[in-house]
Enzyme design. Sequence first.
Site, PDB file in Angstrom:
ATOM      1  CG  PHE A  61      -2.152  -0.897   0.962  1.00 40.56           C
ATOM      2  CD1 PHE A  61      -3.211  -0.471   0.176  1.00 40.56           C
ATOM      3  CD2 PHE A  61      -2.192  -2.177   1.500  1.00 40.56           C
ATOM      4  CE1 PHE A  61      -4.303  -1.300  -0.054  1.00 40.56           C
ATOM      5  CE2 PHE A  61      -3.282  -3.014   1.271  1.00 40.56           C
ATOM      6  CZ  PHE A  61      -4.339  -2.572   0.496  1.00 40.56           C
ATOM      7  CD  GLU A  62       2.712   3.685   3.462  1.00 41.05           C
ATOM      8  OE1 GLU A  62       2.870   4.680   2.717  1.00 41.05           O
ATOM      9  OE2 GLU A  62       2.024   3.720   4.502  1.00 41.05           O
ATOM     10  N   GLY A  63       4.051   1.464  -1.331  1.00 35.42           N
ATOM     11  CA  GLY A  63       4.846   1.552  -2.540  1.00 35.42           C
ATOM     12  C   GLY A  63       6.131   2.327  -2.260  1.00 35.42           C
TER      13      GLY A  63
END
Length: 203
Positions: A61-63
């Site tokens: 989700f952060e990447g």
Amino acid sequence: MPRKPLFDSIRRILGRPFKQAEVDALDDGLDNLTLDSVQCVHSGGSPITIGAEGVALIKRFEGCARMRRDGMVEAYPDPGTGDDPWTIGWGATGPGIGKGTAWTQDQCDARLEADLALYSAEVAAKISDAKTSQAQFDALVSFHYNTGAIGKATLTRKHVTGDYAGAAREFDRWCYAGGRVMRGLARRREAEAALYRRGSARL
């Protein structure tokens, strides 16, 4: 694991000295964090460091976005405000991170390792010896990594009292930015809640 090089790298990233509370939290986290993510537990049997599922969820989700052509990773503004707080690498924010900030991939990875130690230590401190599965702990660390709210969230209180179903329902209350629901946050909360419920079923 040698700590001085890691601490020195984080100081350079932050652009300021550590506060004593940050040093203490990092020391506590690093005492229980290994490079191969061996899962450590409290003497009472609850995890105190994030596991592989939690790390994978955070990374998904952060990447590690905004890679430039020169190979540097550039900071980007908050999607809700279009400005502060600026984020870089694997979701890092804070002093020294703003428009124009750029890090190497190694700096991004070092900050993630340090942040995982810090956030794991903070979650472990808040839930203390409450009965907790690794999947539940991973979900809580991901939630705290994104919101910083483990100390004030109702879901923490419900988890500590053993109300796992109630705690799982609390995740989707944290999907707002700038006063509106963000689809990315909603998807993340859904994934965290699913991981938490899976861990609850194992207790």
